[in-house]
Design a protein around this motif. Structure first.
Motif, PDB file in Angstrom:
ATOM      1  N   MET A  61      53.594  33.453  39.152  1.00  0.00           N
ATOM      2  CA  MET A  61      53.272  34.109  38.080  1.00  0.00           C
ATOM      3  C   MET A  61      53.055  35.678  38.355  1.00  0.00           C
ATOM      4  O   MET A  61      52.242  35.722  39.426  1.00  0.00           O
ATOM      5  CB  MET A  61      52.297  33.425  37.160  1.00  0.00           C
ATOM      6  N   LEU A  62      53.109  36.532  37.319  1.00  0.00           N
ATOM      7  CA  LEU A  62      52.694  37.831  37.561  1.00  0.00           C
ATOM      8  C   LEU A  62      51.500  37.928  36.367  1.00  0.00           C
ATOM      9  O   LEU A  62      51.795  38.062  35.267  1.00  0.00           O
ATOM     10  CB  LEU A  62      53.474  38.819  37.394  1.00  0.00           C
ATOM     11  N   THR A  63      49.975  37.862  36.835  1.00  0.00           N
ATOM     12  CA  THR A  63      49.170  38.117  35.791  1.00  0.00           C
ATOM     13  C   THR A  63      48.326  39.380  36.210  1.00  0.00           C
ATOM     14  O   THR A  63      48.393  39.920  37.082  1.00  0.00           O
ATOM     15  CB  THR A  63      48.233  36.684  35.946  1.00  0.00           C
ATOM     16  N   ASN A  64      47.192  39.320  35.428  1.00  0.00           N
ATOM     17  CA  ASN A  64      46.421  40.341  35.495  1.00  0.00           C
ATOM     18  C   ASN A  64      45.561  40.502  36.778  1.00  0.00           C
ATOM     19  O   ASN A  64      45.213  41.449  37.425  1.00  0.00           O
ATOM     20  CB  ASN A  64      45.305  40.548  34.482  1.00  0.00           C
ATOM     21  N   ASP A  65      45.388  39.227  37.288  1.00  0.00           N
ATOM     22  CA  ASP A  65      44.974  38.981  38.622  1.00  0.00           C
ATOM     23  C   ASP A  65      45.896  39.260  39.892  1.00  0.00           C
ATOM     24  O   ASP A  65      45.398  38.857  41.067  1.00  0.00           O
ATOM     25  CB  ASP A  65      44.191  37.688  38.773  1.00  0.00           C
ATOM     26  N   GLY A  66      47.192  39.496  39.653  1.00  0.00           N
ATOM     27  CA  GLY A  66      48.168  39.931  40.546  1.00  0.00           C
ATOM     28  C   GLY A  66      49.006  38.720  40.738  1.00  0.00           C
ATOM     29  O   GLY A  66      49.362  38.023  39.746  1.00  0.00           O
ATOM     30  N   LEU A  67      49.657  38.526  41.777  1.00  0.00           N
ATOM     31  CA  LEU A  67      50.921  37.488  42.066  1.00  0.00           C
ATOM     32  C   LEU A  67      49.953  36.205  42.444  1.00  0.00           C
ATOM     33  O   LEU A  67      49.121  36.070  43.169  1.00  0.00           O
ATOM     34  CB  LEU A  67      51.504  37.947  43.216  1.00  0.00           C
ATOM     35  N   GLN A  68      50.401  35.037  41.540  1.00  0.00           N
ATOM     36  CA  GLN A  68      49.774  34.045  41.655  1.00  0.00           C
ATOM     37  C   GLN A  68      50.771  32.497  41.701  1.00  0.00           C
ATOM     38  O   GLN A  68      51.833  32.837  41.233  1.00  0.00           O
ATOM     39  CB  GLN A  68      48.774  33.674  40.323  1.00  0.00           C
ATOM     40  N   LYS A  69      50.219  31.497  42.214  1.00  0.00           N
ATOM     41  CA  LYS A  69      50.908  30.368  42.433  1.00  0.00           C
ATOM     42  C   LYS A  69      50.359  29.289  41.510  1.00  0.00           C
ATOM     43  O   LYS A  69      49.094  29.401  41.604  1.00  0.00           O
ATOM     44  CB  LYS A  69      51.088  29.991  43.672  1.00  0.00           C
ATOM     45  N   LEU A  70      50.926  28.605  40.600  1.00  0.00           N
ATOM     46  CA  LEU A  70      50.552  27.649  39.749  1.00  0.00           C
ATOM     47  C   LEU A  70      51.012  26.416  40.236  1.00  0.00           C
ATOM     48  O   LEU A  70      52.343  26.003  40.017  1.00  0.00           O
ATOM     49  CB  LEU A  70      51.087  27.923  38.245  1.00  0.00           C
ATOM     50  N   ASN A  71      50.124  25.316  40.419  1.00  0.00           N
ATOM     51  CA  ASN A  71      50.547  23.990  40.865  1.00  0.00           C
ATOM     52  C   ASN A  71      50.908  23.145  39.437  1.00  0.00           C
ATOM     53  O   ASN A  71      50.174  23.060  38.799  1.00  0.00           O
ATOM     54  CB  ASN A  71      49.234  23.385  41.542  1.00  0.00           C
ATOM     55  N   ILE A  72      51.938  22.642  39.563  1.00  0.00           N
ATOM     56  CA  ILE A  72      52.662  22.021  38.415  1.00  0.00           C
ATOM     57  C   ILE A  72      51.822  20.684  38.134  1.00  0.00           C
ATOM     58  O   ILE A  72      51.693  20.046  37.127  1.00  0.00           O
ATOM     59  CB  ILE A  72      54.063  21.902  38.321  1.00  0.00           C
ATOM     60  N   VAL A  73      51.389  20.166  39.215  1.00  0.00           N
ATOM     61  CA  VAL A  73      50.779  18.625  39.083  1.00  0.00           C
ATOM     62  C   VAL A  73      49.332  18.810  38.556  1.00  0.00           C
ATOM     63  O   VAL A  73      48.947  18.276  37.650  1.00  0.00           O
ATOM     64  CB  VAL A  73      50.888  17.993  40.477  1.00  0.00           C
ATOM     65  N   THR A  74      48.622  19.855  39.239  1.00  0.00           N
ATOM     66  CA  THR A  74      47.306  19.968  38.778  1.00  0.00           C
ATOM     67  C   THR A  74      46.932  21.148  37.856  1.00  0.00           C
ATOM     68  O   THR A  74      45.762  20.979  37.021  1.00  0.00           O
ATOM     69  CB  THR A  74      46.119  20.394  39.987  1.00  0.00           C
ATOM     70  N   GLY A  75      47.872  21.927  37.437  1.00  0.00           N
ATOM     71  CA  GLY A  75      47.868  23.187  36.523  1.00  0.00           C
ATOM     72  C   GLY A  75      46.877  24.065  37.137  1.00  0.00           C
ATOM     73  O   GLY A  75      46.358  24.994  36.271  1.00  0.00           O
ATOM     74  N   GLN A  76      46.435  24.236  38.507  1.00  0.00           N
ATOM     75  CA  GLN A  76      45.526  25.263  38.971  1.00  0.00           C
ATOM     76  C   GLN A  76      46.043  26.094  39.483  1.00  0.00           C
ATOM     77  O   GLN A  76      47.484  26.085  40.141  1.00  0.00           O
ATOM     78  CB  GLN A  76      44.734  24.615  40.044  1.00  0.00           C
TER      79      GLN A  76
END
Length: 999
Positions: free
Chosen positions: A223-238
């Protein structure tokens, strides 16, 4: 004052360092080589979406519809009822479903396209509400469409679409399906929704989520968010932050993420385009347009990007068409001369210890630093105060030192670590500013310096120089041996202590004392050696031990050791070959005027990488091709190329792929219906090699005797009279030398016959015909045999009949006539003696005998004159005869029984034999048995005739031999195939049994 000056100095140097190092990481990454597709055939160059078909064809969704690109041309996919119904064709989504079916979404309707048939079918249409998003789940065979703030799921049926469920959704900007067949959507750039069980629930929420995409290999989102480039775990939602952290301009609508099939992530920023090879990679590759590099992208904004199955990166640029970063070009780093301020580069040197490359040029040394094979910094260095400093060649001197050979600026030692130049006086004092073009090691510790002013032998250990050859020497105090009148362009030392000199006209071979041994080429030799009158640019030993020669005008040659040179068949048939480099135990790399040629010395195959396949330059310079275990470096008038040696061979051998097409469909096999005898096919070079000029040849195994050339520009194959059977169509692309450029392709073609044209039917008919012939031959043979047997049998019957008639005449008529003759003689005697009474008795007996003879003759005539005799007629004849004969024996009682259940016909010979056997049996009883009773039974059942004659007379003594009558009866029974049995004992009478088969 001094501290302030010091601070200002530090700030200035820090600024320079920032300008040189920090931005360089992004700017220099654009030194990778992009290729731009000719989009003149496209109705609109604004491409919204790209995908690859199952046969390697590319599909582009544009504002003017869907285009198929076969590597040669763009073709519009026609949509049914598009013109009649005025359907909008602005294509913005392409998804592949089951059975390789392409689903196409325009602004107001969805249609499907089957590449195997070339048929498109309208599936879904909205009159006023635009279609915002579309996804296809090929596992569950479900189509998802977002329209009018509603998500509709359809079951994909053969007959069309069937609504599965509807879910209300609003402000959706992205729709994705994971590998677990879960559906996610981005709403209002704030929430990621998970849609299941016909409902939408919030899965993740953040203040700003500009875009997100699915990483299939990791089963997670980026994802591209206000906090920069992020990875989102589909299992945990973290969510977790990714590096590198960069301040993205998230306010721009041009900011988005694309995950590629190669596993890379493409980030579209407001300023430019960045590529992330891996999520944890700290180096963003910047694809910014650069006017100094014609091989860069043209726009800083991409409408879409796509990586195909070969990992070629396709980019649809905003308003300027389509660019491709070929997979093999991703291993190519290109430094244009415009970026380094040098118009000509001569010979690169790879300093692998310090990850840097030095390229000699007309303006000093071009210094290139790199990390992970990506160029990160560049600069030009030369001695302080030098205005013109053209470095032509170098000699490895000591650790971190090179001896530079220049074009009239003397010799210099160069430190590769601190970039310091030091004049090399041992050469400068002797030769001054003599112009040199190259230096070659010819003896241990001895180098041959050569150029326009001749050649010099330089002893590295003694630091001494000896002049060997010149045209017009301007160097004083040096003596030369006149060996020729030409400039020395190339030098090669073989393993025999000989030195090969390449001149402007040919080759001269010198012995260990530099005296001439042989001379090749030039007009003086009459070109009988095959080398021709060509300038020699390079001479090297190949991996096969043979000497290879690069020329200016004649291509490349191979020396076979018998004073003969043969041309090396190179792809593209280049006239100018610059430099030769052995890269492994079988392959030679040759720089040419058409690109880089790879020649395999074992199988004599060659391949070409040119501008059509991602190579940025084709005008390599002499000496300008070097390599080690890791990199291959080439230089020319436009810049320098760095290539990773790993995977290099595969890139050469996979420059393009050929496809055979039927209409818009690539095929590997073709089946012709019954009665169809023609094929009409096209040829395409898939990928992105459409600008290459190919010589296409084809042949149809089983029909053609050899390869047939295809008319240039048509790429069309047609056969009009193909007989039923199996064929293989082969197609290949060659150059003027017959060198195969691309991988040949084979297509199986089956022409289905009618059943009467099939092999099995013909086999059956052949077997039937052969069987019929055999039957006819056997029938005729059997008939002929039967005819011959019948003829023999008839002849035997005639012979037997003759014998029988003779026997009849002899036994009956003959004996009776003999008796009559004897009686007449005795009658004559009685007449003379006047014995009237005896004479009267004698005459009576003679009359009786004559009558019996006449009766026997009539019986024989009766039997022989009849074609057949019925069993009842034979019985009646015998009964009549028996009645007459018994009148003379009144003392014997006769009992005659008849049992004929099925009357049948007997042939006359058989009936006469039966009749004679009965007569003989009865005569024996009446004449010899003295019987008082005679019993005769006559039985016929249609199959057999059985007769029994029994009397109560004296019987026959077993010791007595058969008389003539007995033998005659047995002979007659054997003749007609019957069985006769005579049972008798003295005093017990006699029984004669006869059995005859009638059929």
């Amino acid at each position: 004052m001094y501290p302030r000056a010091l601070i200002i100095t530090i700030i200035v140097w820090a600024g320079l360092a920032f300008l040189l190092f920090v931005p360089g990481s992004d700017a220099c990454a654009q030194l990778q080589v992009w290729r731009h597709i000719n989009t003149a055939e496209m109705a609109n160059t604004n491409t919204n979406v790209i995908t690859e078909g199952p046969t390697g064809f590319m599909y582009f969704g544009t504002q003017e519809g869907l285009l198929q690109f076969d590597g040669r041309r763009f073709q519009m996919i026609e949509v049914p009822d598009r013109k009649s119904k005025g359907l909008d064709i602005f294509t913005h989504m392409l998804k592949w479903g089951r059975h390789n079916r392409l689903w196409v979404a325009t602004r107001f309707y969805v249609y499907s396209y089957d590449p195997s048939t070339g048929i498109a079918r309208t599936e879904f249409s909205m009159a006023t509400q635009p279609i915002k998003h579309m996804e296809v789940d090929s596992v569950t065979n479900t189509l998802y469409i977002i329209h009018a703030d509603t998500l509709t799921a359809f079951n994909i049926m053969e007959s069309g679409l069937q609504v599965k469920f509807n879910v209300p959704v609003t402000q959706i900007t992205r729709l994705l399906i994971t590998k677990n067949n879960e559906l996610f959507a981005l709403r209002n750039n704030e929430e990621i929704l998970r849609i299941r069980e016909r409902a939408a629930e919030v899965f993740f929420k953040a203040p700003v989520i500009k875009d997100f995409n699915y990483l299939r290999g990791r089963h997670s989102f980026v994802m591209l968010t206000n906090d920069g480039l992020q990875k989102l775990n589909i299992v945990t939602g973290q969510a977790s932050a990714l590096k590198p952290q960069k301040k993205w301009n998230l306010q721009s609508p041009k900011t988005r993420i694309t995950t590629l099939n190669s596993g890379q992530t493409l980030i579209q920023s407001a300023e430019t385009i960045f590529l992330l090879n891996a999520l944890e990679d700290t180096n963003l590759i910047n694809y910014a347009p650069d006017i100094r590099n014609p091989w860069s992208v043209k726009s800083n904004f991409l409408n879409t990007a796509y990586s195909d199955h070969r990992n070629n990166l396709w980019a649809a640029e905003d308003g300027v068409g389509i660019s491709v970063l070929p997979a093999n070009a991703q291993q190519v780093q290109y430094l244009p001369g415009t970026m380094i301020g040098a118009a000509r580069l001569w010979k690169p040197y790879h300093d692998s210890l310090h990850n840097q490359v030095f390229a000699t040029s007309e303006n000093g040394l071009c210094v290139i630093h790199y990390e992970s094979d990506t160029i990160s910094y560049k600069a030009n260095v030369k001695p302080p105060g030098s205005r013109l400093f053209e470095v032509m060649d170098y000699i490895p001197w000591a650790n971190d030192e090179l001896l530079l050979i220049t074009n009239g600026q003397g010799a210099w030692l160069f430190n590769t670590v601190n970039h310091r130049f030091t004049p090399f006086e041992p050469l400068n004092k002797t030769l001054g500013h003599t112009s040199f073009w190259g230096a070659r090691l010819v003896k241990p510790g001895s180098y041959l310096l050569h150029g326009a002013n001749g050649m010099f032998l330089f002893d590295k250990t003694k630091l001494q120089t000896k002049g060997l050859k010149t045209v017009e020497s301007s160097v004083k105090g040096v003596a030369f041996n006149e060996l020729g009148k030409s400039e020395i362009l190339a030098v090669y030392a073989d393993g025999k202590g000989h030195t090969w000199l390449g001149t402007g006209f040919g080759i001269e071979i010198l012995d260990s004392n530099f005296n001439m041994l042989k001379k090749f080429g030039g007009s003086a030799t009459g070109n009988s050696d095959g080398l021709g009158n060509n300038a020699i640019l390079d001479i090297k030993a190949g991996p096969d031990g043979k000497v290879y020669v690069a020329t200016s005008g004649g291509g490349a040659f191979q020396y076979n050791g018998n004073d003969k040179f043969t041309p090396v068949p190179l792809a593209g048939n280049p006239a100018i070959t610059y430099c030769i480099l052995t890269i492994d135990a079988a392959n030679v790399l040759i720089s040419t005027s058409k690109g880089l040629c790879l020649y395999n010395t074992q199988n004599k195959r060659s391949w070409l990488i040119s501008e059509q396949s991602g190579l940025p330059i084709t005008d390599f310079n002499q000496f300008a091709l070097v390599g080690d275990d890791r990199l291959i470096l080439g230089a020319g008038a436009k810049g320098v190329v760095l290539m990773n040696k790993k995977g290099l061979l595969a890139n050469f051998q996979d420059t393009a792929q050929m496809q055979v097409m039927s209409g818009l469909c690539g095929i590997s096999g073709l089946v012709l219906a019954k009665g169809k005898h023609s094929i009409d096919l096209d040829v395409a070079i898939t990928g992105f090699a459409s600008n290459t000029v190919w010589n296409i040849e084809y042949t149809l195994d089983g029909l053609d005797d050899g390869w047939k050339p295809m008319t240039k520009g048509e790429w069309h194959i047609r056969y009009n009279s193909i007989q039923p059977g199996d064929y293989i169509l082969k197609v290949r692309a060659t150059d003027e030398n017959g060198v195969v450029w691309v991988n040949p392709v084979e297509v199986t073609i089956t022409a289905i016959p009618f059943f009467w044209q099939t092999a099995w039917f013909r086999g059956i008919m052949f077997c039937l015909g052969l069987g019929l012939v055999i039957i006819v031959v056997r029938f005729l043979s059997r008939m002929s045999l039967k005819w011959r047997l019948k003829k023999l049998e008839d002849e035997q019957k005639i012979s037997r009949e003759r014998l029988r008639i003779a026997r009849e005449l002899h036994d009956n008529v003959g004996s009776q006539l003999t008796y009559l003759i004897t009686g007449l003689e005795s009658t004559e005697m009685l007449l003379k003696k006047q014995e009237t009474e005896k004479l009267s008795n004698k005459i009576d007996k003679m009359q009786t005998s004559a009558r019996e003879s006449m009766q026997q003759l009539r019986d024989a005539i009766w039997a022989l004159n009849s074609e057949s005799v019925a069993a009842t007629v034979l019985y009646a004849r015998f009964e009549t005869w028996l009645t007459k004969i018994m009148d003379a024996f009144p003392g014997t009682e006769v009992s005659l029984q008849k049992n004929i259940t099925a009357d049948t016909l007997l042939d006359p010979v058989k009936s006469l034999n039966i009749f004679r056997i009965l007569q003989e049996a009865v005569h024996n009883v009446l004449k010899h048995a003295h019987a008082t009773a005679l019993n005769i039974s006559y039985n016929c059942d249609g199959m057999q005739l059985s007769i029994t004659v029994h009397d109560n007379g004296n019987g026959i003594d077993a010791a007595m031999k058969d008389g003539n009558g007995m033998r005659a009866m047995k002979a007659r029974a054997n003749e007609m195939g019957g069985k006769i049995q005579i049972d008798s004992a003295p005093g017990n009478g006699t029984t004669v049994s006869l059995v005859v088969d009638i059929k």
